[in-house]
Design an enzyme around this catalytic site. Structure first.
Site, PDB file in Angstrom:
ATOM      1  N   VAL A   1      44.079 -14.480  37.726  1.00 45.45           N
ATOM      2  CA  VAL A   1      43.211 -15.616  37.367  1.00 45.45           C
ATOM      3  C   VAL A   1      42.986 -15.773  35.864  1.00 45.45           C
ATOM      4  O   VAL A   1      42.386 -16.757  35.432  1.00 45.45           O
ATOM      5  CB  VAL A   1      41.828 -15.547  38.082  1.00 45.45           C
ATOM      6  CG1 VAL A   1      41.988 -15.666  39.582  1.00 45.45           C
ATOM      7  CG2 VAL A   1      41.052 -14.296  37.705  1.00 45.45           C
TER       8      VAL A   1
ATOM      9  N   SER B   1      37.806  -8.427  39.708  1.00 44.94           N
ATOM     10  CA  SER B   1      37.530  -7.576  38.536  1.00 44.94           C
ATOM     11  C   SER B   1      37.644  -6.112  38.937  1.00 44.94           C
ATOM     12  O   SER B   1      37.241  -5.746  40.042  1.00 44.94           O
ATOM     13  CB  SER B   1      36.104  -7.787  37.999  1.00 44.94           C
ATOM     14  OG  SER B   1      35.867  -6.928  36.887  1.00 44.94           O
TER      15      SER B   1
ATOM     16  N   LYS C   1      39.192  -9.589  30.216  1.00 46.23           N
ATOM     17  CA  LYS C   1      39.872 -10.872  30.410  1.00 46.23           C
ATOM     18  C   LYS C   1      39.506 -11.547  31.736  1.00 46.23           C
ATOM     19  O   LYS C   1      39.318 -12.754  31.791  1.00 46.23           O
ATOM     20  CB  LYS C   1      41.395 -10.677  30.323  1.00 46.23           C
ATOM     21  CG  LYS C   1      41.870 -10.519  28.881  1.00 46.23           C
ATOM     22  CD  LYS C   1      43.327 -10.154  28.792  1.00 46.23           C
ATOM     23  CE  LYS C   1      44.216 -11.321  29.110  1.00 46.23           C
ATOM     24  NZ  LYS C   1      45.658 -10.934  28.973  1.00 46.23           N
TER      25      LYS C   1
ATOM     26  N   TYR D   1      32.842  -3.935  30.796  1.00 44.47           N
ATOM     27  CA  TYR D   1      32.430  -4.529  32.081  1.00 44.47           C
ATOM     28  C   TYR D   1      31.123  -5.287  31.903  1.00 44.47           C
ATOM     29  O   TYR D   1      31.005  -6.459  32.269  1.00 44.47           O
ATOM     30  CB  TYR D   1      32.273  -3.414  33.108  1.00 44.47           C
ATOM     31  CG  TYR D   1      31.992  -3.864  34.515  1.00 44.47           C
ATOM     32  CD1 TYR D   1      32.935  -4.581  35.244  1.00 44.47           C
ATOM     33  CD2 TYR D   1      30.787  -3.537  35.145  1.00 44.47           C
ATOM     34  CE1 TYR D   1      32.683  -4.966  36.557  1.00 44.47           C
ATOM     35  CE2 TYR D   1      30.537  -3.920  36.460  1.00 44.47           C
ATOM     36  CZ  TYR D   1      31.482  -4.633  37.157  1.00 44.47           C
ATOM     37  OH  TYR D   1      31.244  -5.008  38.461  1.00 44.47           O
TER      38      TYR D   1
ATOM     39  N   LYS E   1      30.595  -9.357  32.172  1.00 41.14           N
ATOM     40  CA  LYS E   1      29.742  -9.954  33.200  1.00 41.14           C
ATOM     41  C   LYS E   1      28.608 -10.768  32.579  1.00 41.14           C
ATOM     42  O   LYS E   1      28.197 -11.792  33.129  1.00 41.14           O
ATOM     43  CB  LYS E   1      29.183  -8.862  34.119  1.00 41.14           C
ATOM     44  CG  LYS E   1      30.244  -8.181  34.978  1.00 41.14           C
ATOM     45  CD  LYS E   1      30.790  -9.119  36.042  1.00 41.14           C
ATOM     46  CE  LYS E   1      31.763  -8.422  36.979  1.00 41.14           C
ATOM     47  NZ  LYS E   1      32.271  -9.306  38.035  1.00 41.14           N
TER      48      LYS E   1
END
Ligand code: UDP
Length: 318
Positions: A61, A79, A95, A149, A153
């Site tokens: 994606v 993810s 990404k 991470y 997010k």
């Protein structure tokens, strides 16, 4: 007869993505699963391929996403999601949260789809507000090992809100706390599969730090139900979904010892950098807005999950 609703689920071959595919198929949707199999596994969705309501796109994606035809909903769950995985794949993690979210928001805008993102309790970092309410802004180290991470997010939430306010995309944000259940990977590095795997193999159980840090574990079916309800609601600000039943990692290891009957002992290893000391969701919003709260106790959920791992290992050794 009215046409089935059509939903795109990214990260479909992953732990949560595959359970979401099952749930939406059961609710009568046509599901398009998308995954690049970086951490996902076809085993999780193999059973869906015989259904005409299920389609699979092998796609990353972070590259332009094209889906022909109408699309009512998009759930972005792709993810790497365990600390070990995102340490191994820091750039991909950044990404998929940033470029991936941007591509999918573009798709949602074009198709007029309702868009839901998988955010996380990690956006609260090592929290100094306890339990964590949605109003708390967090305590994240952007350049630490978990930063790839956590910040991806956080960016994901910011981007989603920007598309919501500027482009009027219909969006939802779920903040997911520690979740467990069948289809977790035994080697994903998270505490539950690691300790159960060690018990099954007859190895000592590794607890990091002194084991006084806390977590609150939610069984996957409860979590999926919370996400389903949030998607159907009209609430566009973030909502915590998790089980507030908080325990120390020491207590958790003792529960695994009891569950598995292992004769091994707990050994202590170094606490990873920026490992949150405490974590518990405040689920007042989920209760009030979604009429949701977890139903499955840890004792019950752990039993089901242990059986899943035993069956998986038995199948693989045949
Ligand atoms: N942990 C542990 N032993 C392990 C793996 C993890 O004691 O073999 C600890 C980890 O340091 C953390 C907690 O268990 O405090 C939960 O870790 P996990 O990776 O499952 O998820 P997190 O909540 O940290 O994202």
């Amino acid at each position: 007869m009215s046409e089935n609703k059509r939903i795109l689920i990214t990260g479909a071959a992953g732990f949560l993505g595959s359970h979401l595919c099952d749930r939406f198929i059961k609710e009568g949707y046509n599901v398009i699963g998308m995954d690049n199999l970086l951490t996902g596994s076809m085993d999780n969705i193999e059973h869906l391929f015989k259904l005409k309501e299920f389609d699979f796109y092998f796609h990353d994606v972070t590259k332009f996403v094209h889906i022909p035809g109408k699309l009512d909903y998009i759930l972005h769950f792709a993810s790497p999601a365990s600390p070990i995985d995102y340490l191994k794949m820091p750039i991909q993690t950044l990404k998929v949260g940033s470029l991936g979210t941007h591509n999918l928001l573009g798709l949602a805008k074009d198709k007029k789809s309702r868009f839901l993102i998988a955010s996380t309790s990690e956006i609260y970092g090592d929290p100094d507000v306890h339990p964590q309410t949605e109003e708390y802004w967090g305590n994240v180290n952007p350049i630490g090992p978990r930063g790839v991470y956590d910040e991806a997010k956080r960016f994901m939430e910011a981007m989603t809100m920007a598309y919501h306010t500027f482009h009027k995309v219909d969006t939802r944000i779920v903040r997911i706390f520690n979740t467990y259940g069948p289809r977790m990977r035994l080697n994903d590095g998270r505490v539950l599969p690691t300790l159960i795997g060690q018990a099954i193999r007859g190895e000592d159980l590794t607890v990091f730090g002194d084991g006084s840090q806390t977590r609150s574990f939610c069984y996957v079916d409860d979590l999926i139900d919370g996400i389903y309800r949030l998607l159907k609601s009209d609430y566009t600000n973030p909502v915590n979904i998790g089980n507030p039943d908080e325990i120390t990692i020491n207590q958790f290891a003792e529960e695994i010892i009891k569950l598995t009957g292992t004769k091994q002992k707990i050994i202590y290893k170094q606490l990873p950098l920026d490992d949150p000391k405490q974590r518990q969701p405040d689920i007042t919003k989920a209760k009030e807005l979604l009429n949701w709260e977890p139903k499955i106790s840890r004792a019950e959920g752990l039993k089901i999950t242990y059986k899943f791992f035993l069956d998986k290992i038995a199948k693989e050794s045949n």
